[in-house]
Enzyme design. Structure first.
Site, PDB file in Angstrom:
ATOM      1  N   LYS A  22       0.736  -1.112   0.070  1.00  0.00           N
ATOM      2  CA  LYS A  22      -0.148  -0.050   0.117  1.00  0.00           C
ATOM      3  C   LYS A  22       0.957   1.292  -0.037  1.00  0.00           C
ATOM      4  O   LYS A  22       0.609   2.074  -0.808  1.00  0.00           O
ATOM      5  CB  LYS A  22      -0.749  -0.082   1.070  1.00  0.00           C
ATOM      6  CG  LYS A  22      -1.709   1.467   1.426  1.00  0.00           C
ATOM      7  CD  LYS A  22      -2.542   1.457   2.680  1.00  0.00           C
ATOM      8  CE  LYS A  22      -1.642   1.693   3.894  1.00  0.00           C
ATOM      9  NZ  LYS A  22      -1.701   3.098   4.127  1.00  0.00           N
ATOM     10  N   ASN A  23       1.933   1.197   0.795  1.00  0.00           N
ATOM     11  CA  ASN A  23       2.773   2.471   0.970  1.00  0.00           C
ATOM     12  C   ASN A  23       3.728   2.735  -0.081  1.00  0.00           C
ATOM     13  O   ASN A  23       4.181   3.883  -0.305  1.00  0.00           O
ATOM     14  CB  ASN A  23       3.538   2.442   2.215  1.00  0.00           C
ATOM     15  CG  ASN A  23       2.652   2.945   3.469  1.00  0.00           C
ATOM     16  OD1 ASN A  23       1.514   2.840   3.496  1.00  0.00           O
ATOM     17  ND2 ASN A  23       3.347   2.644   4.715  1.00  0.00           N
ATOM     18  N   CYS A 126      -5.349  13.155  13.019  1.00  0.00           N
ATOM     19  CA  CYS A 126      -5.326  11.836  12.652  1.00  0.00           C
ATOM     20  C   CYS A 126      -5.439  10.874  13.919  1.00  0.00           C
ATOM     21  O   CYS A 126      -4.759  11.474  14.789  1.00  0.00           O
ATOM     22  CB  CYS A 126      -3.948  11.647  11.810  1.00  0.00           C
ATOM     23  SG  CYS A 126      -3.606   9.830  11.701  1.00  0.00           S
ATOM     24  N   ARG A 131       0.428  14.571  12.950  1.00  0.00           N
ATOM     25  CA  ARG A 131       1.127  14.335  11.799  1.00  0.00           C
ATOM     26  C   ARG A 131       1.335  15.613  11.047  1.00  0.00           C
ATOM     27  O   ARG A 131       0.623  15.554  10.083  1.00  0.00           O
ATOM     28  CB  ARG A 131       0.877  13.201  11.073  1.00  0.00           C
ATOM     29  CG  ARG A 131       0.671  11.755  11.988  1.00  0.00           C
ATOM     30  CD  ARG A 131       0.094  10.740  11.316  1.00  0.00           C
ATOM     31  NE  ARG A 131       0.784  10.042  10.415  1.00  0.00           N
ATOM     32  CZ  ARG A 131       0.549   8.972   9.732  1.00  0.00           C
ATOM     33  NH1 ARG A 131      -0.782   8.460   9.644  1.00  0.00           N
ATOM     34  NH2 ARG A 131       1.461   8.098   8.934  1.00  0.00           N
ATOM     35  N   PRO A 132       2.269  16.402  11.216  1.00  0.00           N
ATOM     36  CA  PRO A 132       2.481  17.501  10.563  1.00  0.00           C
ATOM     37  C   PRO A 132       3.066  17.340   9.144  1.00  0.00           C
ATOM     38  O   PRO A 132       3.444  16.403   8.885  1.00  0.00           O
ATOM     39  CB  PRO A 132       3.395  18.376  11.484  1.00  0.00           C
ATOM     40  CG  PRO A 132       4.148  17.236  12.364  1.00  0.00           C
ATOM     41  CD  PRO A 132       3.360  16.232  12.334  1.00  0.00           C
ATOM     42  N   VAL A 133       2.772  18.520   8.638  1.00  0.00           N
ATOM     43  CA  VAL A 133       3.468  18.329   6.860  1.00  0.00           C
ATOM     44  C   VAL A 133       4.541  19.418   7.030  1.00  0.00           C
ATOM     45  O   VAL A 133       4.928  19.940   5.739  1.00  0.00           O
ATOM     46  CB  VAL A 133       2.175  18.762   6.053  1.00  0.00           C
ATOM     47  CG1 VAL A 133       1.467  17.439   5.824  1.00  0.00           C
ATOM     48  CG2 VAL A 133       1.614  20.031   6.239  1.00  0.00           C
ATOM     49  N   ASP A 134       4.997  20.181   8.237  1.00  0.00           N
ATOM     50  CA  ASP A 134       5.982  21.165   7.894  1.00  0.00           C
ATOM     51  C   ASP A 134       7.326  20.791   7.108  1.00  0.00           C
ATOM     52  O   ASP A 134       7.853  21.743   6.455  1.00  0.00           O
ATOM     53  CB  ASP A 134       6.429  21.848   9.366  1.00  0.00           C
ATOM     54  CG  ASP A 134       7.084  20.602  10.173  1.00  0.00           C
ATOM     55  OD1 ASP A 134       6.363  19.335  10.136  1.00  0.00           O
ATOM     56  OD2 ASP A 134       8.073  20.891  11.067  1.00  0.00           O
ATOM     57  N   LEU A 135       7.731  19.626   7.307  1.00  0.00           N
ATOM     58  CA  LEU A 135       8.934  19.192   6.553  1.00  0.00           C
ATOM     59  C   LEU A 135       8.780  19.071   4.779  1.00  0.00           C
ATOM     60  O   LEU A 135       9.535  19.121   4.303  1.00  0.00           O
ATOM     61  CB  LEU A 135       9.522  17.664   7.147  1.00  0.00           C
ATOM     62  CG  LEU A 135      10.010  18.053   8.654  1.00  0.00           C
ATOM     63  CD1 LEU A 135      10.475  16.810   9.181  1.00  0.00           C
ATOM     64  CD2 LEU A 135      11.070  19.116   8.951  1.00  0.00           C
ATOM     65  N   ASP A 316       5.085   0.628  11.707  1.00  0.00           N
ATOM     66  CA  ASP A 316       3.701   0.030  11.410  1.00  0.00           C
ATOM     67  C   ASP A 316       3.572  -1.516  11.875  1.00  0.00           C
ATOM     68  O   ASP A 316       2.524  -2.251  11.440  1.00  0.00           O
ATOM     69  CB  ASP A 316       3.818  -0.030   9.973  1.00  0.00           C
ATOM     70  CG  ASP A 316       3.356   1.460   9.410  1.00  0.00           C
ATOM     71  OD1 ASP A 316       3.152   2.354  10.442  1.00  0.00           O
ATOM     72  OD2 ASP A 316       3.434   1.730   8.185  1.00  0.00           O
ATOM     73  N   ILE A 338       8.538   6.769  16.618  1.00  0.00           N
ATOM     74  CA  ILE A 338       8.157   7.567  15.429  1.00  0.00           C
ATOM     75  C   ILE A 338       7.034   8.380  15.618  1.00  0.00           C
ATOM     76  O   ILE A 338       6.723   9.584  15.229  1.00  0.00           O
ATOM     77  CB  ILE A 338       7.857   6.471  14.248  1.00  0.00           C
ATOM     78  CG1 ILE A 338       9.026   5.450  14.150  1.00  0.00           C
ATOM     79  CG2 ILE A 338       7.712   7.354  13.102  1.00  0.00           C
ATOM     80  CD1 ILE A 338      10.444   6.135  13.591  1.00  0.00           C
ATOM     81  N   ARG A 408      -8.947  -0.612   4.659  1.00  0.00           N
ATOM     82  CA  ARG A 408      -7.986   0.639   4.036  1.00  0.00           C
ATOM     83  C   ARG A 408      -6.533  -0.370   3.705  1.00  0.00           C
ATOM     84  O   ARG A 408      -6.010   0.312   2.844  1.00  0.00           O
ATOM     85  CB  ARG A 408      -7.760   1.621   4.976  1.00  0.00           C
ATOM     86  CG  ARG A 408      -8.973   2.731   5.406  1.00  0.00           C
ATOM     87  CD  ARG A 408      -8.672   3.910   6.171  1.00  0.00           C
ATOM     88  NE  ARG A 408      -7.266   4.229   5.783  1.00  0.00           N
ATOM     89  CZ  ARG A 408      -6.467   4.646   6.573  1.00  0.00           C
ATOM     90  NH1 ARG A 408      -6.366   4.773   7.818  1.00  0.00           N
ATOM     91  NH2 ARG A 408      -5.151   5.108   6.191  1.00  0.00           N
TER      92      ARG A 408
END
Ligand code: UD1
Length: 429
Positions: A22-23, A126, A131-135, A316, A338, A408
């Site tokens: 999936k990933n 989430c 789970r940020p998106v700054d990076l 995971d 993580i 999912r």
């Protein structure tokens, strides 16, 4: 809503096919936005997340076809998708769609790289902590994109196109590495990504990008170098096997006992998890056809594990390992480094009789003689499947509610387990 009912106690034997990852499938599908030609992806798992991403890509104007089944293919062997982004009608990804799957935020990279503009909703909260998106934004800014937040959307613009740059990630991030790579392939000049994620899915995406005409080297190491090219073309690529699904079923066999060939699985994709299982007393035998996993009646030994970026033990598989260790002969320690708050399965495992103590990022699991079936609630993808693992060994019936999380991320879960002898049934709700 559907439920899954498991009657514990049956050992697992036979052959269990491992699906495409999936990933990897999700970013590969997103990479189709980088070209006007057709990208053909084989071994794409049939998952709710894949369907949702097809809808999101369709919203941008990507056409897709599902190639008809070939002889020998079954519902468990994945599908072949053809994706064509020749005409993009909309570079906006709306909140209703992005909020349902965080990875869809990554469309921002190919859209801004190819069309000079993208507007993607911030993904929002989430179930497994912030789970940020700054990076991801940092990477795009380094490549010369101008970023603004407008009405909850991230708007990226590059009137003059992206320019190659050095991107040094302060922490290892899979999402950041995917985004940096997908943007840099069409940038003008050379990009160097330092402290890049080394996950096999990054390598799979880099391989596919190279087939499309990109010049990516070093994927799988901490330094990825990308020479930008003016355009990419079509390609055919087969999605690599899912290492998380592999590890999950290996733990299921370890829990229930038995002897199963995980067909198509590749040991180097999850060596640290396999090493942990060997330490616990499980027989692991990589073969040409996959990985054979076996455990006879003997009990499991406890383990100490810390989750880490690849090649370390994957976050995971943390919930699944914890489920397994609830039955070990002694005390295990599992540290999650993580994601914060990725311990929601603990309360549910406790309902089955597990003894787990939480202290910050450390879970101490005291093995118990037996688990007893109970109704439990799935809270996220990996947490849900940890409850399946526990249910396989619990006495009596375990009912897992809210199974859409499983759909999912796990292709044909009941079918795969049932054909190995487990008593697993889906009750339509
Ligand atoms: C991906 C996987 C997910 C897996 C995770 C870690 C997909 C679709 N999902 O998620 O299954 O659990 O890798 O192996 O591939 N971070 C920041 N800022 C950012 C981005 C990330 O601080 O901008 C942090 C996260 O909060 C987390 C850590 O970095 O603590 C790792 O996150 P990341 O590797 O980016 O995970 P995802 O790509 O979201």
């Amino acid at each position: 809503m559907d439920r899954i009912v498991i009657t514990g106690g049956a050992p697992l034997t036979g052959v269990l096919p491992i699906s495409g990852a999936k990933n990897a499938a999700l970013p590969l599908m997103i990479a189709s936005l980088l070209t006007g030609d057709t990208l053909e992806l084989a071994n794409v798992p049939r998952l709710a997340d894949v369907q949702l991403l097809l809808r999101i890509l369709g919203n941008h104007g990507v056409d897709h076809t599902v190639v008809g089944r070939r002889p020998g293919e079954s519902a468990e062997t994945g599908q072949t998708l053809r994706l064509c982004a020749s005409t993009i009608i909309d570079t906006t990804a709306p909140y209703e769609l992005v909020s349902r799957m965080r990875a869809s935020f990554w469309v921002i990279a190919p859209l801004v790289a190819r069309f000079g503009e993208a507007r993607v909703s911030l993904p929002g909260g989430c179930a497994i902590g912030t789970r940020p998106v700054d990076l991801l934004i940092l990477a795009l800014e380094r490549l010369g994109a101008q970023i603004e937040i407008e009405a909850g959307d991230v708007v990226a613009r590059t009137p003059k196109g992206l320019k190659g740059a050095e991107i040094v990630f302060p922490k290892v991030t899979v999402s950041g590495t995917h985004v940096a790579m997908m943007a840099a392939v069409l940038a003008n000049g050379t990009t160097v990504i330092e402290n890049a994620a080394r996950e096999p899915e990054i390598v799979d995406v880099a391989d596919c990008l190279n087939k499309m005409g990109a010049k990516v080297s070093g994927a799988g190491t901490p330094t990825i170098v990308i020479e930008g090219v003016p355009r990419l073309g079509g390609a055919r690529h087969e999605v690599l096997p899912d290492r998380i699904e592999t590890g999950t079923y290996a733990m299921a066999v370890a829990m229930a006992g038995g002897d199963v060939l995980l067909e198509n699985a590749r040991a180097p994709l999850l060596q640290s998890a396999l090493d942990t299982l060997v330490q616990a007393g499980v027989t692991i035998d990589p073969t040409n056809a996959g990985i054979r996993v076996a455990r006879n009646g003997a009990g499991l030994d406890p383990v100490d594990v810390t989750t880490e970026p690849f090649p370390g033990f994957p976050t995971d598989l943390q919930a699944q390992l914890m489920a397994l260790m609830t039955r070990a002969k002694g005390t295990s320690r599992i540290r999650e480094t993580i994601f914060e708050n990725r311990f929601m399965h603990v309360q549910e495992l406790a309902r089955l009789g597990a003894r787990i103590r939480l202290d910050g990022d450390l879970a101490t699991v005291e093995g118990v003689e037996r688990l007893r079936g109970a109704p439990v609630m799935a809270t996220d993808l990996r947490a849900s499947v940890s409850l399946v693992i526990a249910g396989l060994a619990a006495e009596g019936e375990t009912t897992i509610n809210r199974v859409y999380h499983l759909d999912r991320g796990f292709e044909a879960l009941e079918a795969k387990l049932t054909r190995c002898g487990a008593q697993v049934e889906r009750v339509r709700g």
